[in-house]
Design an enzyme around this catalytic site. Structure first.
Site, mmCIF file in Angstrom:
data_model
loop_
_atom_site.group_PDB
_atom_site.id
_atom_site.type_symbol
_atom_site.label_atom_id
_atom_site.label_comp_id
_atom_site.label_asym_id
_atom_site.label_seq_id
_atom_site.Cartn_x
_atom_site.Cartn_y
_atom_site.Cartn_z
ATOM 1 N N ALA A 116 0.886 -1.131 -0.122
ATOM 2 C CA ALA A 116 -0.044 -0.033 0.135
ATOM 3 C C ALA A 116 0.589 1.231 -0.115
ATOM 4 C CB ALA A 116 -0.689 0.040 1.232
ATOM 5 N N THR A 157 11.042 0.962 -4.041
ATOM 6 C CA THR A 157 11.485 1.528 -5.277
ATOM 7 C C THR A 157 12.783 1.601 -5.517
ATOM 8 O OG1 THR A 157 10.911 3.007 -6.953
ATOM 9 C CG2 THR A 157 10.686 3.687 -4.565
ATOM 10 N N ASP A 158 13.182 1.444 -6.867
ATOM 11 C CA ASP A 158 14.767 1.934 -7.046
ATOM 12 C C ASP A 158 14.934 3.534 -6.978
ATOM 13 O OD1 ASP A 158 13.118 2.837 -9.430
ATOM 14 O OD2 ASP A 158 14.351 1.550 -10.891
ATOM 15 N N GLU A 159 13.721 4.295 -7.246
ATOM 16 C CA GLU A 159 13.691 5.947 -6.840
ATOM 17 C C GLU A 159 14.306 6.230 -5.890
ATOM 18 O OE1 GLU A 159 10.419 7.881 -8.870
ATOM 19 O OE2 GLU A 159 9.818 5.893 -9.837
ATOM 20 N N TYR A 165 7.627 11.577 -3.753
ATOM 21 C CA TYR A 165 7.360 10.165 -3.790
ATOM 22 C C TYR A 165 8.609 9.294 -3.173
ATOM 23 C CZ TYR A 165 6.973 5.443 -5.623
ATOM 24 O OH TYR A 165 7.356 4.032 -5.783
ATOM 25 N N ALA A 221 11.265 10.201 -1.684
ATOM 26 C CA ALA A 221 11.468 10.781 -0.272
ATOM 27 C C ALA A 221 10.751 9.883 0.741
ATOM 28 C CB ALA A 221 11.624 12.231 -0.171
ATOM 29 N N SER A 222 9.487 9.774 0.363
ATOM 30 C CA SER A 222 8.567 9.232 1.403
ATOM 31 C C SER A 222 8.723 7.720 1.409
ATOM 32 C CB SER A 222 7.263 9.383 0.882
ATOM 33 O OG SER A 222 6.613 8.819 -0.249
ATOM 34 N N LYS A 223 9.159 7.026 0.254
ATOM 35 C CA LYS A 223 9.469 5.565 0.407
ATOM 36 C C LYS A 223 10.788 5.240 0.751
ATOM 37 C CE LYS A 223 7.731 2.745 -1.781
ATOM 38 N NZ LYS A 223 6.525 1.841 -1.179
ATOM 39 N N ASN A 251 10.931 -0.033 -12.447
ATOM 40 C CA ASN A 251 9.381 0.348 -13.337
ATOM 41 C C ASN A 251 8.770 -1.123 -13.534
ATOM 42 O OD1 ASN A 251 10.942 2.902 -13.624
ATOM 43 N ND2 ASN A 251 8.974 3.534 -14.182
ATOM 44 N N LYS A 262 -0.198 6.179 -15.618
ATOM 45 C CA LYS A 262 1.609 5.741 -15.646
ATOM 46 C C LYS A 262 1.819 5.425 -17.182
ATOM 47 C CE LYS A 262 2.148 5.524 -11.230
ATOM 48 N NZ LYS A 262 2.385 4.263 -10.546
HETATM 49 P P1 NAD Z 1 -0.816 1.751 -6.986
HETATM 50 O O1 NAD Z 1 -0.858 3.262 -6.652
HETATM 51 O O2 NAD Z 1 -1.268 1.004 -8.227
HETATM 52 O O3 NAD Z 1 -1.645 1.038 -5.895
HETATM 53 C C1 NAD Z 1 -1.659 1.236 -4.277
HETATM 54 C C2 NAD Z 1 -2.709 0.704 -3.594
HETATM 55 O O4 NAD Z 1 -2.527 0.968 -2.311
HETATM 56 C C3 NAD Z 1 -4.160 0.894 -3.995
HETATM 57 O O5 NAD Z 1 -5.108 -0.005 -4.052
HETATM 58 C C4 NAD Z 1 -4.686 1.859 -2.943
HETATM 59 O O6 NAD Z 1 -6.017 1.921 -2.670
HETATM 60 C C5 NAD Z 1 -3.678 1.524 -1.852
HETATM 61 N N1 NAD Z 1 -3.696 2.486 -0.628
HETATM 62 C C6 NAD Z 1 -3.203 3.526 -0.949
HETATM 63 N N2 NAD Z 1 -3.172 4.274 0.278
HETATM 64 C C7 NAD Z 1 -3.775 3.376 1.165
HETATM 65 C C8 NAD Z 1 -3.666 3.391 2.555
HETATM 66 N N3 NAD Z 1 -3.592 4.548 3.240
HETATM 67 N N4 NAD Z 1 -4.281 2.270 3.268
HETATM 68 C C9 NAD Z 1 -4.668 1.176 2.582
HETATM 69 N N5 NAD Z 1 -4.349 1.022 1.125
HETATM 70 C C10 NAD Z 1 -4.059 2.190 0.617
HETATM 71 O O7 NAD Z 1 0.696 1.130 -6.747
HETATM 72 P P2 NAD Z 1 1.495 0.089 -7.279
HETATM 73 O O8 NAD Z 1 1.899 0.427 -8.666
HETATM 74 O O9 NAD Z 1 0.767 -1.076 -7.274
HETATM 75 O O10 NAD Z 1 2.686 -0.123 -6.172
HETATM 76 C C11 NAD Z 1 2.513 -0.778 -5.301
HETATM 77 C C12 NAD Z 1 3.963 -0.462 -4.412
HETATM 78 O O11 NAD Z 1 5.141 -0.917 -5.310
HETATM 79 C C13 NAD Z 1 4.117 0.481 -3.850
HETATM 80 O O12 NAD Z 1 4.524 0.575 -2.447
HETATM 81 C C14 NAD Z 1 5.307 1.254 -4.813
HETATM 82 O O13 NAD Z 1 5.829 2.605 -4.133
HETATM 83 C C15 NAD Z 1 5.930 0.160 -5.100
HETATM 84 N N6 NAD Z 1 6.683 0.406 -6.522
HETATM 85 C C16 NAD Z 1 5.968 0.357 -7.611
HETATM 86 C C17 NAD Z 1 6.560 0.445 -8.975
HETATM 87 C C18 NAD Z 1 5.595 0.509 -10.040
HETATM 88 O O14 NAD Z 1 6.244 0.377 -11.186
HETATM 89 N N7 NAD Z 1 4.410 0.474 -10.246
HETATM 90 C C19 NAD Z 1 7.837 0.343 -9.065
HETATM 91 C C20 NAD Z 1 8.729 0.322 -7.784
HETATM 92 C C21 NAD Z 1 8.053 0.094 -6.538
HETATM 93 P P1 TYD Z 2 5.955 6.902 -14.801
HETATM 94 O O1 TYD Z 2 5.084 5.616 -15.343
HETATM 95 O O2 TYD Z 2 5.153 8.024 -14.109
HETATM 96 O O3 TYD Z 2 6.877 6.072 -13.728
HETATM 97 P P2 TYD Z 2 8.307 6.768 -12.927
HETATM 98 O O4 TYD Z 2 7.922 8.287 -12.675
HETATM 99 O O5 TYD Z 2 8.112 6.025 -11.580
HETATM 100 O O6 TYD Z 2 9.356 6.311 -13.713
HETATM 101 O O7 TYD Z 2 6.894 7.409 -15.838
HETATM 102 C C1 TYD Z 2 7.845 6.503 -16.624
HETATM 103 C C2 TYD Z 2 8.699 7.554 -17.537
HETATM 104 O O8 TYD Z 2 7.951 8.190 -18.529
HETATM 105 C C3 TYD Z 2 9.218 8.737 -16.515
HETATM 106 O O9 TYD Z 2 10.467 9.176 -17.013
HETATM 107 C C4 TYD Z 2 8.336 9.944 -17.092
HETATM 108 C C5 TYD Z 2 7.802 9.488 -18.276
HETATM 109 N N1 TYD Z 2 6.378 9.863 -18.801
HETATM 110 C C6 TYD Z 2 6.301 10.722 -19.764
HETATM 111 O O10 TYD Z 2 7.157 11.109 -20.722
HETATM 112 N N2 TYD Z 2 5.085 11.162 -20.089
HETATM 113 C C7 TYD Z 2 3.825 10.742 -19.464
HETATM 114 O O11 TYD Z 2 2.727 11.173 -19.786
HETATM 115 C C8 TYD Z 2 4.332 9.987 -18.057
HETATM 116 C C9 TYD Z 2 3.021 9.794 -17.318
HETATM 117 C C10 TYD Z 2 5.536 9.892 -17.908
#
Ligand code: NAD
Ligand code: TYD
Length: 363
Positions: free
Chosen positions: A85, A137-139, A163, A165-167, A192, A202
């Site tokens: 979450a 995350t790698d960020e 984002y 910084a919070s992670k 990603n 995204k």
């Molecule tokens: P997402 O935004 O699609 O889903 C987040 C989920 O958390 C949602 O279902 C939302 O309802 C729930 N949520 C948010 N706040 C909440 C709270 N206070 N209490 C309970 N539930 C809550 O995110 P995601 O892409 O599935 O990412 C999941 C995890 O993986 C995150 O911790 C993210 O930082 C990490 N992550 C994601 C990516 C990526 O590419 N998507 C990459 C690296 C790390």
């Molecule tokens: P994103 O999916 O937001 O993931 P993250 O910022 O966590 O890497 O974006 C992926 C890359 O794509 C990022 O370099 C920003 C770029 N991007 C665009 O160029 N256009 C867009 O509309 C979005 C949403 C992202």
């Protein structure tokens, strides 16, 4: 962990969470409790197939609610937590960082405290088996220059967005609980993800949705930022391995060894759409690409060195970018009703806020 105790997943209705829940139920089949607040990013429609498993339970709630967490932990008596979450979108964190501190920092802290109290009530044998997987995350590592080696687990943290910084803050809290309390946590830092059920704010689902509708494909800045793409199914398999065999107190980087510039990614996507939608009036889809103002503080390059998880746990991604991207595009084309329902009024409001001010950029 003991397989008869449920695993508690937080954020299981989000993108990675719903893939993880479905993957777990079909691959492992043991009980799973999904706790999710259902923010704009959570979608219970993703989990219709999960409802057919008797071992699946859903609880709607906030990880910042200690009373609820105590009740859930006592009631279900989980043997593990997989903590997904979070507020997860960089652009949203730039426009409103408060929610990120609340959920990612305060929420993780609340969860850690409740699980710590729960662990004290367990028998020594159950406590020894318990695992807490913190998905990060790698960020948190910041940005790389073109010739830099990829991030390893010992790369110094240098988060650049609210984002990230919070992670990073949540990772440090988890680390401190391991060292201070012997808390049985393992942290994963992945690159990603892409695949089914990703919210269309995204890059990949946004570009697919826009291309299908014949709308501009907004590439930030010069489009030469590099991301290391990981197919979500490969990530879920890695998380299962970490839960099963990862070493407590360790961190594992997970990435697809798959660096691409954003522009190349969007072009590949357009070529796939041209092939899969031969009748589309918007062909060639590449003609829809529009360069727009860059993201403030945009990290130039992320890349993951996944050698540790490969060596220690034998994990390897099954998908190449070519196979994973094709599967992903096919899924979105076959699930257009999912996309349409997700793109609600509230989502349209976000699109207006994020893109209206950018305008077209000179490349
Ligand atoms: P997402 O935004 O699609 O889903 C987040 C989920 O958390 C949602 O279902 C939302 O309802 C729930 N949520 C948010 N706040 C909440 C709270 N206070 N209490 C309970 N539930 C809550 O995110 P995601 O892409 O599935 O990412 C999941 C995890 O993986 C995150 O911790 C993210 O930082 C990490 N992550 C994601 C990516 C990526 O590419 N998507 C990459 C690296 C790390
Ligand atoms: P994103 O999916 O937001 O993931 P993250 O910022 O966590 O890497 O974006 C992926 C890359 O794509 C990022 O370099 C920003 C770029 N991007 C665009 O160029 N256009 C867009 O509309 C979005 C949403 C992202």
């Amino acid at each position: 962990m003991n397989n008869s105790s449920p695993v508690l997943v937080t954020g299981g209705a989000g993108f990675i969470g719903s893939n993880f829940v479905l993957d777990w139920l079909s691959a492992v089949g043991s009980p799973l409790v999904n706790l999710d607040k259902i923010t704009y990013a959570g979608n219970l429609q993703n989990l219709v197939a999960a409802e057919t498993y008797s071992g699946y339970s859903f609880e709607r709630g906030d990880i910042c609610d200690a009373g609820l967490l105590h009740r859930i932990l006592n009631h279900y008596a989980p043997g593990a937590v997989v903590h997904l979450a979070a507020e997860s979108h960089v652009d949203r964190s730039l426009l409103g960082p408060g929610d990120f501190v609340q959920t990612n920092v305060q929420g993780t802290f609340c969860l850690l405290e409740c699980v710590r109290a729960y662990l004290e009530r367990l028998s020594p044998a159950r406590r020894a088996e318990f695992r807490f997987i913190h998905v990060s995350t790698d960020e948190v590592y910041g940005t790389l220059s073109p010739g830099d080696p990829p991030f390893t687990e010992s790369t110094a943290y240098a988060p650049n967005s609210p984002y990230a910084a919070s992670k990073a803050s949540s990772d440090f809290l988890v680390r401190s609980y391991v060292h201070s309390y012997g808390f049985p946590a393992i942290t994963t830092n992945c690159s990603n993800n892409y695949g089914p059920f990703q919210f269309p704010e995204k890059l990949l689902p946004l570009m697919i949705a826009n291309a299908v509708a014949g709308k501009p494909l907004p590439v930030y800045g010069d489009g030469r930022q590099v991301r290391d793409w990981l197919y979500v199914g490969d990530h879920c398999a890695a998380l299962r391995l970490v839960l099963d065999r990862g070493r407590v107190g360790e961190t594992y980087n997970i990435g697809g060894r798959n660096e691409q510039t954003n522009l190349d990614t969007v072009r590949l996507l357009c070529a796939l759409l041209d092939e899969l939608l031969p009748e589309s009036p918007h062909k060639p889809h590449e003609g829809l690409i529009q360069f727009v103002a860059d993201r403030p503080g945009h990290d130039r390059r992320y890349a993951i060195d996944a050698a540790k998880i490969e060596r220690e746990l034998g994990w390897r991604p099954a998908e190449t970018f070519a196979t994973g991207l094709r599967r992903t595009v096919e899924w979105y084309l076959a699930n257009r009703d999912w996309m349409e329902q997700v793109m609600s009024g509230a989502y349209q409001h976000w699109i207006d806020r994020n893109y209206a001010a950018r305008g077209a950029a000179n490349q």
